[in-house]
Design a protein around this motif. Structure first.
Motif, PDB file in Angstrom:
ATOM      1  N   ARG A  95       0.829  -1.213   0.000  1.00 33.09           N
ATOM      2  CA  ARG A  95       0.000   0.000   0.000  1.00 33.09           C
ATOM      3  C   ARG A  95       0.860   1.259   0.000  1.00 33.09           C
ATOM      4  N   LYS A 106      -9.857   2.595  -5.814  1.00 38.02           N
ATOM      5  CA  LYS A 106     -10.038   1.237  -6.330  1.00 38.02           C
ATOM      6  C   LYS A 106      -8.790   0.728  -7.044  1.00 38.02           C
ATOM      7  N   ALA A 107      -8.157   1.647  -7.781  1.00 42.93           N
ATOM      8  CA  ALA A 107      -6.951   1.252  -8.522  1.00 42.93           C
ATOM      9  C   ALA A 107      -5.901   0.704  -7.567  1.00 42.93           C
ATOM     10  N   VAL A 109      -6.421  -0.665  -4.586  1.00 47.64           N
ATOM     11  CA  VAL A 109      -6.863  -1.964  -4.046  1.00 47.64           C
ATOM     12  C   VAL A 109      -6.624  -3.064  -5.080  1.00 47.64           C
ATOM     13  N   GLN A 110      -6.998  -2.768  -6.338  1.00 45.42           N
ATOM     14  CA  GLN A 110      -6.851  -3.785  -7.386  1.00 45.42           C
ATOM     15  C   GLN A 110      -5.391  -4.149  -7.628  1.00 45.42           C
ATOM     16  N   ARG A 111      -4.551  -3.135  -7.710  1.00 39.65           N
ATOM     17  CA  ARG A 111      -3.131  -3.410  -7.994  1.00 39.65           C
ATOM     18  C   ARG A 111      -2.477  -4.146  -6.826  1.00 39.65           C
ATOM     19  N   GLU A 113      -3.936  -6.150  -4.727  1.00 39.71           N
ATOM     20  CA  GLU A 113      -4.414  -7.542  -4.756  1.00 39.71           C
ATOM     21  C   GLU A 113      -3.713  -8.332  -5.864  1.00 39.71           C
ATOM     22  N   ALA A 114      -3.579  -7.693  -7.022  1.00 40.64           N
ATOM     23  CA  ALA A 114      -2.926  -8.361  -8.150  1.00 40.64           C
ATOM     24  C   ALA A 114      -1.484  -8.708  -7.814  1.00 40.64           C
ATOM     25  N   CYS A 115      -0.798  -7.778  -7.169  1.00 37.18           N
ATOM     26  CA  CYS A 115       0.616  -8.019  -6.846  1.00 37.18           C
ATOM     27  C   CYS A 115       0.760  -9.071  -5.747  1.00 37.18           C
ATOM     28  N   GLU A 117      -1.183 -11.567  -5.492  1.00 33.26           N
ATOM     29  CA  GLU A 117      -1.386 -12.835  -6.213  1.00 33.26           C
ATOM     30  C   GLU A 117      -0.135 -13.221  -6.993  1.00 33.26           C
ATOM     31  N   THR A 122      -1.202 -13.750  -0.970  1.00 27.96           N
ATOM     32  CA  THR A 122      -2.518 -13.253  -0.560  1.00 27.96           C
ATOM     33  C   THR A 122      -2.871 -13.729   0.850  1.00 27.96           C
ATOM     34  N   ASP A 149       2.529  -1.020 -12.559  1.00 28.17           N
ATOM     35  CA  ASP A 149       2.451  -1.664 -13.869  1.00 28.17           C
ATOM     36  C   ASP A 149       3.407  -0.987 -14.861  1.00 28.17           C
TER      37      ASP A 149
END
Lengths: 305, 422
Positions: A95, A106-107, A109-111, A113-115, A117, A122, A149
Motif C-alpha cells: 500500500r 479502487k486502482a 486496491v486492485q493493484r 491484490e494483483a501483486c 497474487e 494473498t 504496472d
C-alpha cells in the motif's frame, strides 16, 4: 526504447563501467550476464536514475534523465537486495509503495491484490515481512516493483538466494510480463536464467560488454564446438560416407563402431548424417552454452570469477 | 503533501512496531516524570532532615541551649558523638559534618563576641554543598541563642547573679568590686523597670528569616513538583524521538529501503520531509500525552495552554533539525545511534535536563546557553508556571527555531555531500 551510449562510471580508482554501449528494443528482454563485480548493478543504478554516469548518455523512452519523475512513473526497479520494511506487513508495504506511485482508491486496491497474487502472498498479506522466508521476501520485493504496472522493468539479480519454487514463480512472472510486451533488463550470473528468459544477452566483465546477441548467436560465435559421440548401426565401414557428410571434419574418430567428432553446428551435421542414411544406435551430445561462451571470452568460469 | 503524509505514517508505523523504540519515546519520559515528580513531591510535604554530629566538650548551659536550638530545627537531626567517632564518621562519609563545641564555648557566647573561636566544624569535602547549608543553619541557631540571652528576663537575672558571684570572688581589687557590684545592681534595677514586651519588640528586628517576594505572576511559582518534572520528561521524550528517527533515516540507507523510495516518483525532498514530519508528529504526540497525563492524573496546572503549545511546537521543530543533522554523522545505525545519544546526553547534561542548572559549576553555566534542552525547558516552564507573556516566549522559542534551522540546513548539506543514495 532504452539506449546506453559510451557510459563510464568510476569509483575512486575502480572503473565500474568502461564505455558501455547497447540498445534494447521495446518489448524485448535484455540480459546482462556477468560475474560479481562486472558492473551490472552499477549499470542498473544508472538506468534507474540512482547514479549519474561520469560520461556517456542514457535514455529511456526518449528521455535522457532517468531520475525524472516522468521516467520513474513508467520504470520499475527490482533491487538486488530485499528493500522492504520488515517491521510492516506485506499489505502495508504494498500500500505504501502504491500510494507513493500515485495510486489511490479502487486502482490501489486492485493493484495491491494483483501483486499479492503474483507473489503468491494473498494468504500472508497481513503478516509482517520479518516473519517471511527468504523466497517470500524475494517475491514481495518483485511485487513491490510491479505495483504501478511499469512498461520498463530493471531486474537486478532477482533470484539470488531463493528456493527453486520461488525461483520458478519469479520466472513465470517475468515470462508473463514478456508476453504483455514489457521491456525488461535482467542481470544475472546464472547462465540458465539468461538462456531461459532473455531474447538478447550481453556478456559483461570488468565494466565492459565483451559480446552481445541472441543466445544461439553467442553460442555459435563464442561457444566453441559441441562434442558428439554416437554408436553406429551395422558392421560396414562407414568412414568414407561419414567424412563426406561432415565435410572432412578433421576431428572424426571411429573405434569399435563408436563415432566421435567436434562441431560448431551439431544439428546441421546430424541432419546430414541422417540424410545420408547413416543409422545410429545411440547418440550423446555435449552442447555448448553461455558458460562456455563466457569461458571462451574471458578465460575464466562465471561462478569462479 | 499526500506523499509526505504517507511517508510519515509509514515511519510512525515502523516506530510503533518496535517495542524498544516505543519505550524510549513514550515510556521513559513517563517513568522520568513520575519518578522524579514523586521524589520532589515527597520533599515538599516535609523536607528530609540532614544529620549533624555534635561533640559538646564544653557542657555549659549555653552549649546545651545551643544544641537544643539546633535539634529543634525540622531540617536537622542532631546526634552526639565523641570527637574521635565524629571525625571517623565524617572521614568515612557516613556523616557530612560534625560540630565541635570546645571548652569555654559558653563563656563567650560561642565566641561570637570574642576572638576565641571555641567552635569548630569538620566536613566531608565531597558534600561541600550540604556542609555549606549546615553552616548557615548553625550560624542562624547561634544568633537565636544569643537573641534569647538578651530578651529572656530570667536568663538576664541569672546572668547578673552569675556576674555578681564572679565579682565577689575576685578578691584582688576591693574598690573595683564595689563599683562593679553597684553597676550590676543599677543595671538590674533598670531592667526590672523595662517592660518585657518592649524589650522583645526592641529586638524583634533581629530576625534572620528573609521575607520572599512573589516573582512568578499569578501562578505563584510551581504548585506541585510535577510542574518541574513534566517539562524535563517532555524533553527526554523528544530526545528519544530525535535519536530514534536519526537512526531510522540511516537505517533506510543501510537496508535499502531508501533506494526503493528513491525509485518511486518522489523527490529526495519528499523523503526527508516525510521523515521530518513523522518526527514532528511523534514529538508533538509525546508532549500532548504527557500534557494530558500531567493535567488529568497529576493535576499539573498549565498557566497558558497556547503558550505551552507554542513552546512545544518550537522545541519539536528544533529537534527535527537536530535529528536531520545527527542522521548524517555516520554511515551505520551503530555510529549514528552512538553519536546521537552522545550529543543528546551532552545537550541534556549542560542544559539542565539531568541535573538542575543551579547545581552545576559556575564555569559551565555559559555553555548551557548553547543547549536547546535549556531553552526547551525554559520555554515549557514559561507556559506552565513562570507566567510568561507572548513577548517573553519569543526569545526561547526564537532560539529553538534558529538552532533547529541551522541544524536542518547543515544536515541537508552533509547528506547531499556525503550520503547521496546509490
Amino acid at each position: 526504447m532504452i539506449s546506453v551510449q559510451n557510459v563510464y562510471k568510476q569509483y575512486g580508482r575502480t572503473v565500474a563501467l568502461d564505455g558501455l554501449s547497447f540498445e534494447v528494443e521495446k518489448g524485448t528482454t535484455f540480459g546482462l550476464l556477468g560475474p560479481n563485480g562486472a558492473g551490472k548493478t552499477t549499470l542498473i543504478g544508472c538506468l534507474g536514475g540512482l547514479l549519474v554516469p561520469d560520461r556517456g548518455t542514457l535514455s529511456i523512452q526518449g528521455r535522457s534523465d532517468p531520475s525524472q519523475i516522468e521516467v520513474r512513473r513508467c520504470l520499475g526497479v527490482v533491487p538486488q537486495f530485499i528493500a522492504l520494511y520488515e517491521e510492516l506487513t506485506a499489505l502495508q508495504n504494498l500500500r505504501l509503495f502504491a500510494r507513493l506511485h500515485g495510486l489511490g482508491g479502487k486502482a490501489l486496491v486492485q493493484r495491491v491484490e494483483a501483486c499479492l497474487e503474483i507473489a503468491l502472498l494473498t494468504e500472508r498479506a497481513k503478516d509482517r515481512v520479518s516473519e517471511f522466508s527468504g523466497g517470500m521476501k524475494r517475491r514481495l520485493n518483485l511485487a513491490c516493483s510491479l505495483l504501478h504496472d511499469p512498461m520498463v522493468l530493471l531486474l537486478d539479480e532477482p533470484t539470488v538466494g531463493v528456493d527453486p519454487q520461488s525461483r520458478n514463480l519469479i520466472f513465470e512472472s517475468i515470462e508473463r510480463m514478456k508476453q504483455e510486451g514489457k521491456t525488461l533488463i535482467y542481470t544475472t550470473h546464472y547462465m540458465e536464467e539468461a538462456q531461459r528468459l532473455c531474447d538478447h544477452v550481453a556478456i559483461m566483465d570488468a565494466g565492459k560488454i565483451l559480446a552481445d546477441g541472441t543466445v544461439p548467436e553467442l553460442i555459435e560465435q563464442h561457444g566453441g564446438s559441441a562434442r558428439i559421440e554416437a554408436r553406429l548401426h551395422g558392421d560396414e565401414d562407414l568412414i568414407g560416407p561419414i567424412s563426406r557428410c561432415l565435410e572432412n571434419n578433421p576431428t572424426i574418430h571411429i573405434e569399435d563402431r563408436l563415432l566421435g567428432f567436434e562441431t560448431r553446428r551439431p544439428m546441421a551435421d546430424l541432419t546430414a548424417l541422417y540424410q545420408a542414411g547413416i543409422q545410429l544406435d545411440s547418440l550423446t551430445m555435449e552442447s555448448t552454452n553461455l558458460e562456455d561462451v563466457f569461458l571462451n571470452l574471458t578465460g575464466k568460469k562465471l561462478r569462479d570469477s | 503533501m499526500k506523499r509526505i503524509f504517507h511517508l510519515a505514517m509509514k515511519d510512525i508505523a515502523v516506530l510503533m512496531a518496535d517495542k524498544g523504540n516505543l519505550f524510549w519515546v513514550f515510556g521513559f519520559p513517563i517513568v522520568y516524570a513520575l519518578f522524579f515528580g514523586a521524589i520532589f513531591s515527597g520533599s515538599q510535604e516535609g523536607p528530609s532532615s540532614m544529620t549533624l554530629g555534635i561533640v559538646d566538650e564544653d557542657g555549659s548551659a549555653l552549649s546545651r541551649q545551643f544544641v537544643e536550638e539546633l535539634d529543634s530545627r525540622e531540617t536537622l537531626e542532631v546526634v552526639s558523638f565523641s570527637r574521635e567517632e565524629a571525625l571517623a564518621r565524617v572521614r568515612k562519609g557516613t556523616l557530612s559534618s560534625a560540630l565541635f563545641l570546645k571548652p569555654g564555648f559558653g563563656d563567650g557566647l560561642g565566641g561570637l563576641f570574642s576572638g576565641d573561636r571555641n567552635i569548630e566544624m569538620a566536613s566531608d569535602p565531597a558534600r561541600a554543598m550540604e556542609s555549606g547549608f549546615l553552616q548557615g543553619l548553625i550560624v542562624q541557631s547561634l544568633f537565636e541563642v544569643v537573641y534569647k540571652q538578651f530578651t529572656d528576663m530570667d536568663t538576664i537575672r541569672s546572668n547578673l547573679d552569675l556576674w555578681r558571684e564572679e565579682i565577689r570572688n575576685d578578691v584582688g581589687s576591693t574598690l573595683n568590686t564595689t563599683i562593679f557590684l553597684g553597676f550590676v545592681d543599677a543595671l538590674q534595677l533598670m531592667l526590672e523597670d523595662v517592660e518585657l514586651d518592649s524589650a522583645d519588640s526592641a529586638l524583634s528586628g533581629f530576625n534572620l528569616s528573609i521575607p520572599t517576594v512573589e516573582v512568578a505572576g499569578e501562578n505563584k511559582g510551581p504548585e506541585n513538583s510535577f510542574q518541574i518534572t513534566f517539562p524535563q520528561a517532555m524533553l527526554w521524550g523528544i530526545l528519544g524521538c530525535a535519536a530514534t528517527f536519526a537512526v531510522s533515516l540511516v537505517r533506510e540507507r543501510t537496508v535499502g529501503t531508501m533506494l526503493r523510495l528513491r525509485i518511486c516518483p518522489i523527490s529526495q525532498a519528499h523523503i526527508l520531509a516525510g521523515k521530518g514530519f513523522a518526527c514532528f508528529i511523534t514529538c508533538l504526540f509525546v508532549i500532548v500525552m504527557l500534557f494530558l497525563g500531567g493535567k488529568f492524573f497529576f493535576h499539573v496546572p498549565i498557566n497558558s495552554v497556547p503558550l505551552f503549545f507554542l513552546a512545544a511546537v518550537s522545541i519539536t521543530l528544533c529537534f527535527v533539525g537536530i535529528m536531520m543533522m545527527v542522521s548524517t554523522l555516520g554511515r551505520t545505525e551503530q555510529s549514528v545511534g552512538g553519536a546521537g545519544w552522545a550529543i543528546m546526553m551532552v545537550m541534556s547534561m549542560i542544559g539542565g535536563g539531568m541535573v538542575p542548572l543551579v547545581f552545576m559549576p559556575e564555569w559551565l553555566h555559559p555553555f548551557s546557553y548553547a543547549s536547546p534542552v535549556r531553552w526547551g525547558i525554559y520555554a515549557l516552564e514559561g507556559g506552565i508556571w513562570r507566567g510568561f507573556g507572548f513577548a517573553e516566549m519569543l526569545m526561547p522559542c526564537g532560539i529553538l527555531l534558529a538552532i533547529g534551522a541551522v541544524c536542518f540546513v547543515f544536515g541537508l548539506w552533509l547528506m547531499k555531500r556525503f550520503h547521496s543514495v546509490g
